[in-house]
Design a protein around this motif. Structure first.
Motif, PDB file in Angstrom:
ATOM      1  N   ARG A 119       0.835  -1.195   0.000  1.00 25.62           N
ATOM      2  CA  ARG A 119       0.000   0.000   0.000  1.00 25.62           C
ATOM      3  C   ARG A 119       0.867   1.240   0.000  1.00 25.62           C
ATOM      4  NH1 ARG A 119      -4.649   0.074   2.384  1.00 25.62           N
ATOM      5  NH2 ARG A 119      -4.675   2.194   1.574  1.00 25.62           N
ATOM      6  N   HIS A 120       0.472   2.214  -0.812  1.00 23.44           N
ATOM      7  CA  HIS A 120       1.142   3.523  -0.832  1.00 23.44           C
ATOM      8  C   HIS A 120       0.084   4.545  -0.456  1.00 23.44           C
ATOM      9  CE1 HIS A 120       3.946   6.580  -1.581  1.00 23.44           C
ATOM     10  NE2 HIS A 120       3.679   6.832  -2.841  1.00 23.44           N
ATOM     11  N   TYR A 121       0.173   5.088   0.766  1.00 22.22           N
ATOM     12  CA  TYR A 121      -0.888   5.917   1.329  1.00 22.22           C
ATOM     13  C   TYR A 121      -0.752   7.368   0.862  1.00 22.22           C
ATOM     14  CZ  TYR A 121      -1.845   1.913   4.307  1.00 22.22           C
ATOM     15  OH  TYR A 121      -2.153   0.650   4.758  1.00 22.22           O
ATOM     16  N   VAL A 122      -1.247   7.626  -0.341  1.00 20.43           N
ATOM     17  CA  VAL A 122      -1.236   8.983  -0.892  1.00 20.43           C
ATOM     18  C   VAL A 122      -2.620   9.306  -1.433  1.00 20.43           C
ATOM     19  CG1 VAL A 122       1.217   8.943  -1.459  1.00 20.43           C
ATOM     20  CG2 VAL A 122      -0.453   8.170  -3.157  1.00 20.43           C
ATOM     21  N   GLY A 123      -2.832  10.593  -1.709  1.00 22.28           N
ATOM     22  CA  GLY A 123      -4.103  11.045  -2.230  1.00 22.28           C
ATOM     23  C   GLY A 123      -4.293  10.721  -3.703  1.00 22.28           C
ATOM     24  N   SER A 124      -5.415  11.177  -4.231  1.00 20.69           N
ATOM     25  CA  SER A 124      -5.824  10.802  -5.584  1.00 20.69           C
ATOM     26  C   SER A 124      -4.883  11.321  -6.667  1.00 20.69           C
ATOM     27  CB  SER A 124      -7.244  11.311  -5.844  1.00 20.69           C
ATOM     28  OG  SER A 124      -8.169  10.703  -4.968  1.00 20.69           O
ATOM     29  N   PRO A 126      -1.602  12.407  -6.468  1.00 16.81           N
ATOM     30  CA  PRO A 126      -0.302  11.717  -6.452  1.00 16.81           C
ATOM     31  C   PRO A 126      -0.406  10.265  -6.897  1.00 16.81           C
ATOM     32  CG  PRO A 126      -0.613  12.974  -4.444  1.00 16.81           C
ATOM     33  CD  PRO A 126      -1.928  13.001  -5.155  1.00 16.81           C
ATOM     34  N   GLY A 127      -1.532   9.615  -6.586  1.00 16.33           N
ATOM     35  CA  GLY A 127      -1.712   8.227  -7.004  1.00 16.33           C
ATOM     36  C   GLY A 127      -1.776   8.079  -8.508  1.00 16.33           C
ATOM     37  N   LEU A 128      -2.548   8.945  -9.158  1.00 19.01           N
ATOM     38  CA  LEU A 128      -2.627   8.894 -10.624  1.00 19.01           C
ATOM     39  C   LEU A 128      -1.291   9.245 -11.264  1.00 19.01           C
ATOM     40  CD1 LEU A 128      -6.066  10.406 -11.734  1.00 19.01           C
ATOM     41  CD2 LEU A 128      -5.262   8.053 -11.954  1.00 19.01           C
ATOM     42  N   LEU A 129      -0.584  10.208 -10.686  1.00 15.09           N
ATOM     43  CA  LEU A 129       0.733  10.581 -11.215  1.00 15.09           C
ATOM     44  C   LEU A 129       1.708   9.407 -11.099  1.00 15.09           C
ATOM     45  CD1 LEU A 129       2.584  12.735 -12.390  1.00 15.09           C
ATOM     46  CD2 LEU A 129       3.082  13.489 -10.049  1.00 15.09           C
ATOM     47  N   ALA A 130       1.661   8.709  -9.968  1.00 19.14           N
ATOM     48  CA  ALA A 130       2.537   7.549  -9.786  1.00 19.14           C
ATOM     49  C   ALA A 130       2.199   6.443 -10.783  1.00 19.14           C
ATOM     50  CB  ALA A 130       2.422   7.024  -8.360  1.00 19.14           C
ATOM     51  N   LEU A 131       0.907   6.288 -11.095  1.00 14.54           N
ATOM     52  CA  LEU A 131       0.499   5.300 -12.098  1.00 14.54           C
ATOM     53  C   LEU A 131       1.004   5.706 -13.478  1.00 14.54           C
ATOM     54  CD1 LEU A 131      -1.150   2.716 -12.634  1.00 14.54           C
ATOM     55  CD2 LEU A 131      -3.159   4.179 -12.984  1.00 14.54           C
ATOM     56  N   TYR A 132       0.899   6.987 -13.794  1.00 12.84           N
ATOM     57  CA  TYR A 132       1.391   7.486 -15.077  1.00 12.84           C
ATOM     58  C   TYR A 132       2.898   7.275 -15.213  1.00 12.84           C
ATOM     59  CZ  TYR A 132       2.582  10.821 -18.776  1.00 12.84           C
ATOM     60  OH  TYR A 132       3.074  11.405 -19.917  1.00 12.84           O
ATOM     61  N   GLN A 133       3.623   7.453 -14.112  1.00 13.35           N
ATOM     62  CA  GLN A 133       5.072   7.318 -14.128  1.00 13.35           C
ATOM     63  C   GLN A 133       5.528   5.864 -13.963  1.00 13.35           C
ATOM     64  OE1 GLN A 133       5.937  10.087 -10.946  1.00 13.35           O
ATOM     65  NE2 GLN A 133       6.358  11.744 -12.381  1.00 13.35           N
ATOM     66  N   GLU A 134       4.568   4.941 -13.918  1.00 17.21           N
ATOM     67  CA  GLU A 134       4.838   3.501 -13.830  1.00 17.21           C
ATOM     68  C   GLU A 134       5.542   3.122 -12.521  1.00 17.21           C
ATOM     69  OE1 GLU A 134       6.878   2.321 -17.380  1.00 17.21           O
ATOM     70  OE2 GLU A 134       5.082   2.551 -18.621  1.00 17.21           O
ATOM     71  N   GLY A 206      -3.923  17.771  -3.710  1.00 17.35           N
ATOM     72  CA  GLY A 206      -3.861  16.509  -4.433  1.00 17.35           C
ATOM     73  C   GLY A 206      -4.829  15.469  -3.918  1.00 17.35           C
ATOM     74  N   SER A 207      -5.352  15.656  -2.720  1.00 14.84           N
ATOM     75  CA  SER A 207      -6.331  14.701  -2.198  1.00 14.84           C
ATOM     76  C   SER A 207      -7.685  14.949  -2.855  1.00 14.84           C
ATOM     77  CB  SER A 207      -6.452  14.832  -0.681  1.00 14.84           C
ATOM     78  OG  SER A 207      -7.027  16.077  -0.327  1.00 14.84           O
ATOM     79  N   LEU A 213     -13.465  20.392  -2.360  1.00 14.25           N
ATOM     80  CA  LEU A 213     -13.606  21.716  -1.762  1.00 14.25           C
ATOM     81  C   LEU A 213     -13.326  22.819  -2.772  1.00 14.25           C
ATOM     82  CD1 LEU A 213     -13.843  23.674   0.691  1.00 14.25           C
ATOM     83  CD2 LEU A 213     -11.364  23.376   0.973  1.00 14.25           C
ATOM     84  N   ASP A 214     -12.192  22.718  -3.464  1.00 12.40           N
ATOM     85  CA  ASP A 214     -11.799  23.779  -4.388  1.00 12.40           C
ATOM     86  C   ASP A 214     -12.778  23.916  -5.552  1.00 12.40           C
ATOM     87  OD1 ASP A 214      -9.620  24.470  -2.867  1.00 12.40           O
ATOM     88  OD2 ASP A 214      -8.208  23.228  -3.969  1.00 12.40           O
ATOM     89  N   GLU A 215     -13.307  22.798  -6.022  1.00 13.86           N
ATOM     90  CA  GLU A 215     -14.302  22.855  -7.091  1.00 13.86           C
ATOM     91  C   GLU A 215     -15.586  23.521  -6.609  1.00 13.86           C
ATOM     92  OE1 GLU A 215     -14.176  21.077 -10.817  1.00 13.86           O
ATOM     93  OE2 GLU A 215     -12.848  22.620 -10.013  1.00 13.86           O
ATOM     94  N   LYS A 216     -15.998  23.201  -5.389  1.00  9.32           N
ATOM     95  CA  LYS A 216     -17.210  23.811  -4.841  1.00  9.32           C
ATOM     96  C   LYS A 216     -17.016  25.323  -4.656  1.00  9.32           C
ATOM     97  CE  LYS A 216     -20.132  20.394  -4.322  1.00  9.32           C
ATOM     98  NZ  LYS A 216     -21.486  20.392  -4.946  1.00  9.32           N
TER      99      LYS A 216
END
Length: 323
Positions: A119-124, A126-134, A206-207, A213-216
């Motif tokens: 498990r890598h406990y990061v927000g959404s 950073p998680g997608l970025l890590a997936l993109y970077q393999e 990044g969470s 919140l920021d979108e609202k």
């Protein structure tokens, strides 16, 4: 005298072993190592000390048993990817913070075609970025797009450009405000955050909660500079709820489940969110990825989640989109 540091390749030459074996020794903790930027380095004195121990190093990556308690953060995967990989292809790294991912990894270890998962406990984000970077294999996300009202799909398209991906539904959760018992300051909606008598505690950039919140705020035309505590951050739902319970803040944003775990907290529901798992489409036919799908769609997995409460599991395991 200045210490001499070696690359893993130079260590392999000195020890007369394969480069992959060097990475395995580092992974096992037998050979101390450290990072300089994105590179791994080993001090010469540590290499000489290892040689004096007279250890047998005629091992291969495939024959080495996993080390209990080891996580990828000991030797981060991004520093040893591609040619410098020590990653066992039978293991997975999953980004995300919800407890249901802990349950998923436990089921995965018991599955006939499963594997050990880290498990890598990061927000959404950073998680997608890590997936993109393999650097990881899967990322659990809950990113709301205010313009479309859609969760996750718009962000996967933006953050995984050119990479075919699949989104699998995990659960729906309720997002809302954590307030003190009895809601003494009568906090009910987003506009209340700008009141002068309200102290807010935010989630980190990044969470998925921070994105919501920021979108609202953007859609409602609310100035974040008017929010007392907007730049005060906590790393998790639990940290936010605990801060409110201690009286360090009057309100924070998070999911309903955590409010049930912290004494002195009430929950003000605001929005139902979609928590989903993203993986690359090219991986979907691999046995361990198939095992993940089978687990998510199994009655046994859903039954265990039902016992936790606060999850809408009607579509758990459904493939939401192929992008």
């Amino acid at each position: 005298m200045e210490e001499i540091s070696l690359t893993p390749e130079e260590v392999a030459i000195r020890l007369k072993i394969a480069k992959n074996t060097v990475y395995e020794l580092i992974k096992r903790g037998d050979l101390p190592a450290y990072r300089v930027g994105r590179k791994i380095r080993v001090d010469l004195k540590d290499v000489e000390a290892y040689k004096k121990q007279g250890k047998k190093v005629e091992l291969t990556l495939e024959d080495t048993a996993p080390v209990p308690g080891l996580t990828r953060e000991v030797v981060p995967r991004q520093t040893i990817n591609t040619a410098n990989e020590i990653h066992d292809s039978r293991e997975l790294v999953i980004c995300g913070q919800d407890v249901l991912l802990d349950i998923l990894t436990r089921h995965l270890e018991r599955h006939p075609h499963g594997t050990r998962a880290f498990r890598h406990y990061v927000g959404s984000f950073p998680g997608l970025l890590a997936l993109y970077q393999e650097n990881v294999d899967m990322a659990a996300i809950h990113l709301w797009d205010g313009d479309t009202g859609v969760y996750n799909i718009p962000y996967v398209r933006r953050l995984l450009p050119g990479i075919p991906a699949m989104i699998i539904h995990l659960a729906c959760r309720m997002q809302g405000f954590y307030v003190a018992k009895g809601n003494p300051k009568n906090i009910k909606d987003w506009h209340d955050l700008t009141r002068r008598d309200i102290r807010f505690i935010n989630r980190e950039k990044g969470s998925g909660t921070r994105v919501l919140l920021d979108e609202k705020l953007r859609l409602l035309g609310l100035d974040r500079r008017l929010i007392n505590g907007y730049h005060v951050e906590g790393p998790s739902h639990l940290a936010i709820a605990s801060a409110v319970a201690r009286g360090d803040a009057d309100v924070g944003l998070g999911n309903e489940k955590v409010s049930m775990q912290v004494r002195g907290i009430e929950f003000v529901p605001l929005q139902k969110e979609h928590y989903e798992l993203v993986m690359k489409k090219e991986d979907i036919h691999k046995p361990c990825f198939q095992a993940v799908l089978e687990i998510l769609q199994s009655r046994e997995f859903k039954k265990e989640l039902e016992g936790l409460g606060d999850y809408d599991l009607n579509e758990t395991g459904k493939i939401v989109a192929e992008i």
